[in-house]
Enzyme design. Structure first.
Site, short mmCIF file in Angstrom:
data_model
loop_
_atom_site.label_atom_id
_atom_site.label_comp_id
_atom_site.label_asym_id
_atom_site.label_seq_id
_atom_site.Cartn_x
_atom_site.Cartn_y
_atom_site.Cartn_z
CE LYS A 139 34.04 -12.59 23.77
NZ LYS A 139 35.40 -12.70 23.44
CB ILE A 140 30.13 -7.14 18.30
CG1 ILE A 140 30.66 -5.93 19.04
CG2 ILE A 140 29.12 -6.72 17.25
CD1 ILE A 140 31.66 -5.17 18.24
#
Lengths: 728, 610
Positions: free
Chosen positions: B28-29
């Site tokens: 995930k960013i």
């Protein structure tokens, strides 16, 4: 638009008693035939096919057909007249077709079907009339009418298809239709006399209708089920896109483009319905706008205008202005910008979701010749045309490549695909560490040969004895499994509404897997691969540590909780950091790290303190006011946490030793700051274990002045940090 | 018609999602990318090159500007800062650092900032820089410290932090070793907090020696084999831009999945999108009064009762043959599931089996993830090498995300390539080409194709050769997007009119004509008969042929004037067909510009209605 072809079909199924006979463990022919009928109708329904369909059963106990008189055409029922198939028909097939106990002449049934086609097609136009007969041929049929039947079929242009539980018997004239597979179960060597006779008659009829390929229209139930399992999605008629290919201002060639390949989506979308009433008009979606503040007061629709982001700016930009100022162009266009070498246009750079085939305009010989000249020229020079393509005035223009495509003896065309714009690539020209030049990753010779034999064993394209190539896994012949599954589920739900969805059909699963022969062949090389290449999954924990070692990278970690958090709410939060992200006291904000580590309790208090004092010493080494400020914060935090934890010793002893080292290290400025901020020892009053009284603590900073003189004889600035730390 | 349009809404939404949507992998960013330009403002930077070449400073500013504008278009959420060191004046919070000038704080770039940078370009820019900042003492340590404060002042989560130093001085502090040491310490601190420090060193008379000082400042290369420090300094703007571009963006996997070669052989790979169609962004809804963005809330109501319906009170339906088939929301989702996300090897095929026109969507790129499964890189490298040597591709079944049906893909090997400057031009890995299913291929009625003769082909070859150019995939800007941003820029900066955009995908007809010269006429003479005009429809031509010469026009039945007037009066002109209306226009000398039915009717009414 051309009128879609429409057909009239009659399904004629034998439900007589012999159809229920089967060898033990085998599905009776009746069930198989029913499945064929069912699948076929399903396909028609979900394909939203416009073909009309009738269903005739024979061998029924009752008789119900227009030709029923004088004991002729008995036990034949016209179950459904010629009309569009629907779920009612599917229901009927599911629930009302049972094996019955009579037998009927299949030739008679055929005549009834012909009668249906003749009478019920009056006044309508069909492109094709077809009868499909499913029977085991167990009844004696009277051959005397046969030639009349063939004549009538021919006259009316009716085609026939036969479906049997067994493959047709080999015979001299039979040619190549052993492909129906004689090894299949359901083959019964001992066909009855009636059946053999029946076969002869069928052959006679089929060859009478079509001397050459007549026998191709005879199938086994099993084949049919397999073929029909595939839901065929609605065939789309390719739309012609007439345009002119231009080179410069004065050379144009009339062309027509067709979408040849595209990422096809299902046309029908889901509608939302109320769970109780199953009505879509009971559900209404409403969107309201509100201010993006705490009160969230609603903004009336009339007060909404549109704007766009320009980096950090939001620019109000009305629809009208946007429309007026936007990029406009002249519309439809296929203009050559220039020609380039084919090897400069890479396959992996293709953009968009389609490939077009471009031909010369229909019936324009001259355009054909001109385009052919271009295609051949490009092919011989190994070049492509780079073109500007615009579908029409409303759509955005593209840049793309037109490749030459020559199928000798068949056709020539250009194949157009979109190419990227500069903006599409921005920030995506990643560089990756080298693989082959990296010694760590270089495979050994034995490893390489393991891969070699894996490739050998897994080749999907094989040559047979005649040297002909066979592709055993043609992706473009596999139906999209998503569509298949979609219709399977819809059908299931429509026919049996209250049961859970079925699993994926086995044939579909199999179609997506490695072909059996290849799979068997590659097992040994795979085992070898497994031996030669050690693969070890890195434990999650370790991964966490490596990326978290450096505090700054913590945000890159997978964090499921955070995933859904809006980007706007990225607000920095101490509690978050405390969640296993800080592993040591860094130099940027040592005080904060220290606090986090204490809170985490993952390390002994002493160790964390040691890390902190180490940092403080480092910072002091710089002898710079900026660093002094940071150090003071650190010491304050050290104090505050020590009080909290109730351990004063480490802090007190550090501060005392620090004090003694001040003159030696020339840190007087720093000490003055510390005095100013009144950061002193922790007294008994604050922490019970402390050996320092309140007065001592207060004196600690004051007394320093006298001591300073005493300690005046300066020892060399050794910068020896270790001594101080050893005392801890 | 709609059939042809490939710009439908659904796709746009998909494109939008693509970047943020990382469902498939566990990756995930969660933060913003940030980039700090730390630029040397010493006198040396302003020295012009020979032959009026731009100064290093000028070149740097151009580079910064191009990063600003491309960030605005492609990733406006990234934060960028512009800091000068070695200045006379100081500008930073509390001015605690001397000779450090923060031109732009760490923030999203906007129109104003682009303008600011523009002002620093060229002759005037140098002057402005001299006036506002001047050149003075240098303390890189202070400058780096100041930059580290920029990072810590930011209240947003930062995912990727990069700092680029632009300088042409290899010994910024002369022989002051204390300053050198301080700079080293500070650089060390920064690196420890995850800041990647790059050096964009520029031309210096006598050569730039990285080993003197900067080798201790910059971040170590990504891996031992990477070239890391470019030994050669940048002399050209293009090179500098390229170098900045290569470093500027963090490569980020769209998903991390396993490539399963067979039972128990799972290689970890990352999937990267190397080209994503950038579309004109969606409009933001604003409050007319404040010009502030508003938030939208969508609720679903029961029309009968007016009560709010929660997702569980809703179902999905489709209608076939007049029958409504109803499913639960979850069933609709679950129906799409076949496999867990991942890539499964089916087998190999020779490259020539990959058909050029079997294209359904842009490809993605595959690179091993050694830190997830050790040994991945080795298997991957071996596979890459062998596939490439044997000219085969790997056919795989690819499930991108959970609850997504599979697609078959071709993994096409791509070996590493570098240009003369040792900058990687193609990275090593597999390109993932999506293959069409049977449903994606349309059956076409192939028209009759005449074949051109050798002479005709040869003439066309001459034409083709005259118009040769070297295709580069970044040569064409999207005129739609460029225009859109120019418009926004003009509005944001209160400019009178937007800057002109050049439509790069417009054929340069004049140039082409000039280059082709008489070739076009010669070719036309070879392929087209004298009276042939490709601009008109051949329908007319065929008619002439059928009519057997002579009568070139069908005798027209002219409409009597009074009948027409009656139509005008009764308002029944709409009943007539377009050709009849056109003829009527001609008959009464009505000049029309439009060809639409309503336009013709309007023109006739105007003429005859008086």
């Amino acid at each position: 638009m051309a009128r879609a072809a429409k057909a009239a079909l009659v399904l004629c199924m034998d439900v007589g008693f012999s159809m229920s006979n089967s060898a033990p463990g085998e599905e009776p022919p009746f069930e198989q035939a029913k499945k064929v009928v069912q699948k076929f109708v399903q396909r028609q329904v979900f394909g939203e096919c416009k073909d009309d369909l009738a269903l005739v059963l024979f061998g029924t106990d009752a008789t119900k057909n227009p030709l029923d008189q004088h004991d002729q055409y008995q036990n034949i029922t016209v179950c459904r007249h010629l009309m569009l198939p629907d779920f009612e028909l599917l229901d009927e097939i599911q629930n009302q077709i049972h094996p019955e106990s009579q037998q009927a002449d299949w030739l008679d049934a055929l005549v009834v079907c012909m009668d249906v086609l003749q009478k019920e097609t009056v006044g309508k136009k069909y492109d094709r009339l077809n009868i499909a007969l499913l029977t085991d041929l167990s009844t004696q049929a009277s051959p005397d009418q046969m030639d009349v039947v063939v004549e009538n079929l021919k006259r009316d242009g009716i085609t026939l298809q036969f479906f049997f539980p067994f493959p047709m018997e080999e015979d001299d004239s039979g040619g190549d239709w052993d492909r129906t597979g004689s090894s299949q179960p359901g083959t019964r060597k001992g066909l009855s006399r009636e059946q053999q006779q029946g076969q002869e008659m069928v052959k006679h009829i089929m060859l009478g209708l079509d001397e050459e390929d007549g026998l191709d229209e005879i199938y086994t139930f099993r084949d049919a089920i397999e073929k029909l399992s595939m839901f065929k999605s609605i065939e789309k008629r390719p739309m012609a896109w007439p345009c002119q290919l231009t080179i410069g201002s004065s050379l144009s060639i009339r062309i027509v483009g067709y979408k040849a390949v595209t990422d096809e989506k299902l046309k029908k979308t889901w509608i939302t319905v109320d769970a109780q009433s199953h009505q879509s008009h009971d559900v209404k979606r409403e969107t309201v706008y509100c201010k993006d503040d705490d009160e969230e007061s609603e903004v009336p629709r009339d007060n909404i205008i549109q704007g766009f982001r320009y980096g950090s700016d939001i620019v109000p930009f009305s629809k009208e202005d946007e429309e007026q100022m936007k990029y406009k162009h002249d519309g439809k266009c296929f203009a050559v910008l220039g020609f380039a070498k084919q090897n400069l246009v890479h396959r992996h750079q293709f953009m968009g979701t389609q490939a077009l085939k471009v031909f010369a305009a229909k019936d324009d010989e001259h355009a054909g010749v001109a385009l052919s000249a271009l295609i051949q020229a490009l092919d011989e020079l190994q070049m492509v045309a780079i073109v500007r393509y615009a579908y029409d005035r409303r759509s955005n223009p593209q840049v793309g490549a037109a490749f030459p495509c020559i199928k000798p003896g068949k056709y020539q065309c250009l194949i157009y695909v979109q190419l990227p714009f500069m903006e599409d690539l921005h920030g995506r020209r990643f560089t990756f560490p080298s693989l082959e030049n990296n010694k760590k990753f270089t495979p050994s010779e034995t490893q390489l040969s393991a891969v070699d034999s894996l490739i050998d064993s897994m080749m999907l394209v094989e040559e047979d004895e005649k040297g002909e190539e066979h592709d055993t896994f043609k992706v473009h012949h596999i139906p999209n499994p998503a569509f298949q599954r979609h219709f399977q589920c819809l059908h299931h739900r429509a026919v049996t509404p209250d049961t859970p969805l079925p699993p994926v059909e086995p044939w579909l699963k199999a179609a997506l897997e490695r072909p059996g022969a290849v799979d068997a062949r590659c097992q040994a090389p795979l085992a070898e691969m497994k031996k030669k290449f050690p693969l070890k999954e890195v434990e999650k924990k370790k991964q966490l540590k490596t990326s978290a070692q450096i505090f700054g990278k913590s945000s890159e970690e997978p964090d499921p909780k955070r995933a859904k958090a809006e980007e706007e709410e990225e607000e920095y939060n101490l509690a978050d950091i405390a969640e296993g992200t800080v592993t040591s006291v860094g130099s940027v904000d040592p005080a904060r790290d220290f606090r986090c580590l204490i809170k985490q309790k993952s390390r002994p208090f002493g160790e964390v303190c040691q890390q902190l004092t180490h940092r403080i010493e480092q910072l002091l080494g710089n002898k710079n006011t900026h660093y002094y400020m940071k150090c003071i914060t650190c010491i304050q935090t050290f104090r505050e946490q020590s009080v909290k934890v109730g351990n004063a010793d480490l802090y007190n002893s550090y501060l005392q030793s620090l004090k003694t080292s001040i003159p030696n290290r020339g840190l007087q400025d720093f000490w003055d700051l510390l005095v100013q901020d009144a950061v002193t020892l922790i007294s008994k009053d604050e922490v019970e274990g402390s050996t320092v009284s309140k007065d001592d603590a207060n004196q600690f900073l004051v007394a320093e002045e006298k001591e300073e003189e005493a300690a005046a004889p300066v020892v060399e600035d050794t910068g020896d940090v270790d001594d101080l730390l050893d005392m801890m | 018609m709609a059939d042809w349009k490939d710009f439908h809404q659904n796709e746009e939404e998909e494109g939008e999602q693509e970047e943020g949507d990382e469902e498939g992998g566990d990756y995930k960013i969660t933060g913003r990318d940030s980039l700090v330009f730390l630029i040397d403002a010493s006198k040396e930077m302003f020295i012009k090159g020979e032959d009026g070449e731009p100064s290093n400073f000028d070149m740097t500013m151009q580079c910064v500007r191009s990063v600003y504008t491309s960030k605005i278009i492609s990733s406006h959420k990234d934060l960028v800062a512009l800091v000068f060191y070695g200045t006379e004046q100081s500008k930073n919070p509390r001015n605690s650092f001397k000779h450090v000038y923060i031109y732009h704080d760490l923030d999203e770039p906007g129109a104003k900032r682009v303008q600011d940078v523009d002002a620093l370009r060229g002759e005037k820019g140098a002057q402005l820089a001299a006036e506002t900042m001047g050149s003075g003492e240098t303390s890189l340590g202070d400058a780096l410290w100041c930059c580290s404060n920029l990072y810590s002042d930011i209240k947003l989560r930062l995912s990727h932090k990069r700092l680029m130093i632009f300088t042409c001085r290899d010994q910024p502090h002369g022989c002051d070793s204390a300053k050198d040491r301080q700079a080293r310490t500070k650089a060390g601190d920064l690196k420890e907090t995850g800041v990647v420090i790059d050096l964009m060193h520029l031309l210096k008379p006598g050569g730039f020696d990285v080993s003197l000082f900067f080798c201790d400042i910059v971040s170590p290369p990504e891996d031992e084999t990477e070239l890391g420090l470019q030994v050669e300094p940048c002399g050209k703007l293009e090179d500098l831009k390229k170098r900045v571009r290569a470093k500027e963006q963090k490569k980020r996997a769209k998903a991390r999945v396993t490539l399963c070669l067979g039972e128990g052989i799972n290689v970890a790979v990352g999937i990267y999108a190397t080209a994503v169609t950038l579309r004109k962004p969606f409009a933001t809804k604003l409050d007319r009064q404040t010009n502030e963005p508003v938030r939208s809330k969508t609720r679903t109501f029961q029309t009968q009762t007016g009560s709010v319906l929660l997702p569980c009170a809703l179902k999905k339906a489709q209608v076939y043959a007049k029958k409504q088939i109803v499913m639960e929301n979850e069933e609709v989702v679950a129906m799409k599931k076949f496999d867990d996300p991942g890539i499964v090897l089916i087998g190999f095929k020779p490259m020539e089996k990959l058909k050029l026109h079997h294209h359904i969507r842009p490809s993605v790129f595959l690179y091993p993830e050694e830190d997830k499964v050790t040994g991945s890189a080795c298997v991957f490298t071996a596979l890459l090498k062998k596939c490439s040597e044997r000219n085969v591709f790997a056919l795989c079944r690819y499930t991108e995300r959970r609850n997504q049906p599979p697609r078959f893909v071709a993994l096409v090997p791509q070996r590493e390539e570098a240009d003369q400057a040792q900058i990687q031009v193609t990275p090593p890995g597999f390109n993932v080409i999506f293959l069409p299913f049977a449903d994606d291929i349309r059956t076409l009625d192939i028209p009759h194709c005449p074949i051109a003769s050798g002479v005709q082909v040869d003439k066309m070859k001459q034409i083709v050769s005259k118009l040769r150019f070297k295709y580069r995939n970044d040569a064409f800007e999207n005129p739609v997007i460029q225009q859109h941003y120019r418009n926004l820029e003009a509005l944001a900066l209160d400019m009178m009119a937007p800057e002109d955009t050049e439509d790069l995908i417009m054929p340069k007809v004049d140039q082409m004509d000039r280059r082709l010269g008489p070739l076009v006429e010669e070719f036309k003479d070879l392929v087209y008969p004298a009276n042939y005009n490709p601009e008109v429809k051949p329908a007319a031509k065929r008619k002439t042929a059928d009519a057997g010469g002579g009568a070139d026009k069908k005798p027209k039945v002219e409409m009597p004037e009074d009948e027409l007037r009656a139509h005008v009066q009764n308002g029944t002109l709409t009943k007539l067909t377009v050709p009849v209306l056109k003829d009527a226009c001609k008959q009464f000398g009505v000049r029309t510009t439009g060809t639409k039915k309503q336009e013709l009717i309007d023109a006739l009414v105007a003429k005859l209605g008086q």
